[in-house]
Scaffold this active site. Structure first.
Site, PDB file in Angstrom:
ATOM      1  N   PRO A  65       9.972  12.364 -18.828  1.00 32.45           N
ATOM      2  CA  PRO A  65       9.194  11.499 -19.718  1.00 32.45           C
ATOM      3  C   PRO A  65       9.538  10.025 -19.464  1.00 32.45           C
ATOM      4  CG  PRO A  65      10.876  12.707 -20.946  1.00 32.45           C
ATOM      5  CD  PRO A  65      10.908  13.205 -19.543  1.00 32.45           C
ATOM      6  N   HIS A  66       8.508   9.202 -19.440  1.00 32.19           N
ATOM      7  CA  HIS A  66       8.711   7.788 -19.138  1.00 32.19           C
ATOM      8  C   HIS A  66       7.607   6.959 -19.784  1.00 32.19           C
ATOM      9  CE1 HIS A  66       6.054   9.472 -16.082  1.00 32.19           C
ATOM     10  NE2 HIS A  66       5.487   8.284 -16.041  1.00 32.19           N
ATOM     11  N   ALA A  67       7.914   5.688 -19.994  1.00 36.35           N
ATOM     12  CA  ALA A  67       6.918   4.776 -20.566  1.00 36.35           C
ATOM     13  C   ALA A  67       7.340   3.342 -20.311  1.00 36.35           C
ATOM     14  CB  ALA A  67       6.783   5.016 -22.073  1.00 36.35           C
TER      15      ALA A  67
END
Length: 152
Positions: A65-67
């Site tokens: 997960p990344h942002a």
């Protein structure tokens, strides 16, 4: 950019207990919030917005997960080994037990896709993944993620 540049030993979680994807992402957002001084909801909302575009469960029990985060001045990583695998809507439909949580400065000019690829290559290496699953020592987990194969 090397993983060691944004993954601190103190950001290794050898046993994270979550019952589902939302709880895991909320807990990781909380931990990142404490480390960075950015509101937890800002991080969680950015991560879940990215997840709505498509799951970051890459298969083989691994999720990334990344942002991009407004106001963040550097790449920031957390690594968690789950106490029990959880459903994550992964590409191979298998549950996830290894999560690399990556936050990227919204203003970054670094091509973060290459950073994502280097993390994925590292954890998808079958030997590395096996060793990540066999230890709960944070120093060993950190070394497996950040060192060359000859150093571990």
């Amino acid at each position: 950019m090397e993983i060691r540049e944004f993954l601190d030993l103190s950001h290794i979680i050898p046993q994270l207990y979550s019952t589902d994807k939302t709880q895991a992402l909320r807990d990781l957002s909380r931990r990142a919030s404490i480390a960075l001084g950015i509101p937890q909801e800002t991080i969680f909302n950015a991560i879940t917005a990215r997840e709505k575009l498509g799951s970051t469960g890459l298969g083989q029990g691994f999720a990334l997960p990344h942002a991009r985060i407004e106001g963040l001045d550097r790449f920031f990583g957390l690594f968690a080994r789950l106490g029990r695998p959880i459903p994550f809507e992964a590409a191979d439909e298998k549950p996830v037990d290894l999560i690399f949580f990556l936050l990227i400065p919204a203003s970054s000019v670094v091509n973060y896709v290459t950073v994502l690829a280097s993390i994925a290559r590292r954890i998808r290496d079958q030997d590395i993944a096996k060793r990540l699953r066999q230890t709960d020592d944070p120093a060993v987990l950190h070394a497996l993620l950040t060192s060359g194969p000859e150093e571990v």
